[in-house]
Design a protein around this motif. Structure first.
Motif, mmCIF file in Angstrom:
data_model
loop_
_atom_site.group_PDB
_atom_site.id
_atom_site.type_symbol
_atom_site.label_atom_id
_atom_site.label_comp_id
_atom_site.label_asym_id
_atom_site.label_seq_id
_atom_site.Cartn_x
_atom_site.Cartn_y
_atom_site.Cartn_z
ATOM 1 N N GLN A 57 25.071 -31.866 -3.301
ATOM 2 C CA GLN A 57 23.650 -30.680 -2.965
ATOM 3 C C GLN A 57 25.001 -29.352 -2.752
ATOM 4 N N GLU A 58 24.814 -28.469 -3.375
ATOM 5 C CA GLU A 58 25.056 -26.869 -3.455
ATOM 6 C C GLU A 58 24.342 -26.134 -3.920
ATOM 7 N N PHE A 59 23.194 -25.950 -2.963
ATOM 8 C CA PHE A 59 21.662 -25.025 -3.910
ATOM 9 C C PHE A 59 22.301 -23.939 -3.757
ATOM 10 N N ALA A 110 23.208 -35.282 -8.124
ATOM 11 C CA ALA A 110 23.602 -34.650 -9.702
ATOM 12 C C ALA A 110 25.126 -35.884 -10.039
ATOM 13 N N ASN A 111 24.812 -36.080 -11.453
ATOM 14 C CA ASN A 111 26.325 -36.812 -11.284
ATOM 15 C C ASN A 111 26.802 -35.797 -12.844
ATOM 16 N N PRO A 163 11.290 -20.392 -11.484
ATOM 17 C CA PRO A 163 11.429 -19.973 -9.338
ATOM 18 C C PRO A 163 10.814 -20.642 -8.703
ATOM 19 N N PHE A 164 10.709 -22.183 -9.521
ATOM 20 C CA PHE A 164 10.130 -23.458 -8.346
ATOM 21 C C PHE A 164 11.625 -23.892 -8.315
ATOM 22 N N LEU A 165 12.666 -23.748 -8.861
ATOM 23 C CA LEU A 165 13.545 -24.689 -9.178
ATOM 24 C C LEU A 165 14.397 -23.970 -8.082
ATOM 25 N N ASP A 166 14.030 -23.035 -7.405
ATOM 26 C CA ASP A 166 15.291 -21.758 -6.854
ATOM 27 C C ASP A 166 15.372 -22.624 -5.679
ATOM 28 N N ARG A 167 16.995 -22.905 -4.755
ATOM 29 C CA ARG A 167 17.197 -23.681 -4.382
ATOM 30 C C ARG A 167 16.895 -25.193 -3.905
ATOM 31 N N GLN A 168 17.062 -25.522 -4.739
ATOM 32 C CA GLN A 168 16.160 -27.218 -4.531
ATOM 33 C C GLN A 168 17.362 -27.929 -6.195
#
Length: 127
Positions: A47-49, A70-71, A82-87
């Protein structure tokens, strides 16, 4: 990503593609029922949030519940999420042609956005 289908498309949310194993409509492994379960032969990404927001046109890596899974699959946001931000890992943005993204065939809302006769990427070029 040439000939890879948009296997999961949820109206008002996002269009997901990138399954190069089962989602490539020109491959012997193409299986629409399994599209979304495959990836590439390359290792999964850690991950690279970041603080980059999931705005309209954002490209972000799709993954399982494991943040380091993730691939090759990714999604394009139809509107801010916005609910996906930093995830999820944001890696790009549609800079022109979003009107074409808006025309991607939507999936079955009762089946998690699965698309029975999906649109596909004809040709993919990175800059």
């Amino acid at each position: 990503y040439d000939n890879v289908v948009f296997h999961r498309v949820i109206d008002g949310f996002m269009a997901q593609t990138g399954d190069v194993k089962f989602g490539n409509s020109n491959s012997n492994d193409f299986d629409l029922r399994r599209a979304g379960m495959g990836g590439s032969d390359l290792p999964d990404l850690n991950q690279e949030f970041s603080s980059l927001p999931h705005d309209r046109g954002t490209l972000s890596m799709a993954r399982s519940s494991d943040p380091n899974s993730a691939n090759s699959q990714f999604f394009i946001c139809f509107k801010p999420a916005p609910f996906l931000d930093r995830q999820y890992t944001v890696f790009g943005k549609v800079v022109e042609g979003m009107e074409y993204v808006d025309k991607i065939k939507r999936g079955d809302e009762n089946n998690n956005g699965a698309v029975s006769d999906p649109d596909k990427i004809i040709s993919f070029k990175s800059l």
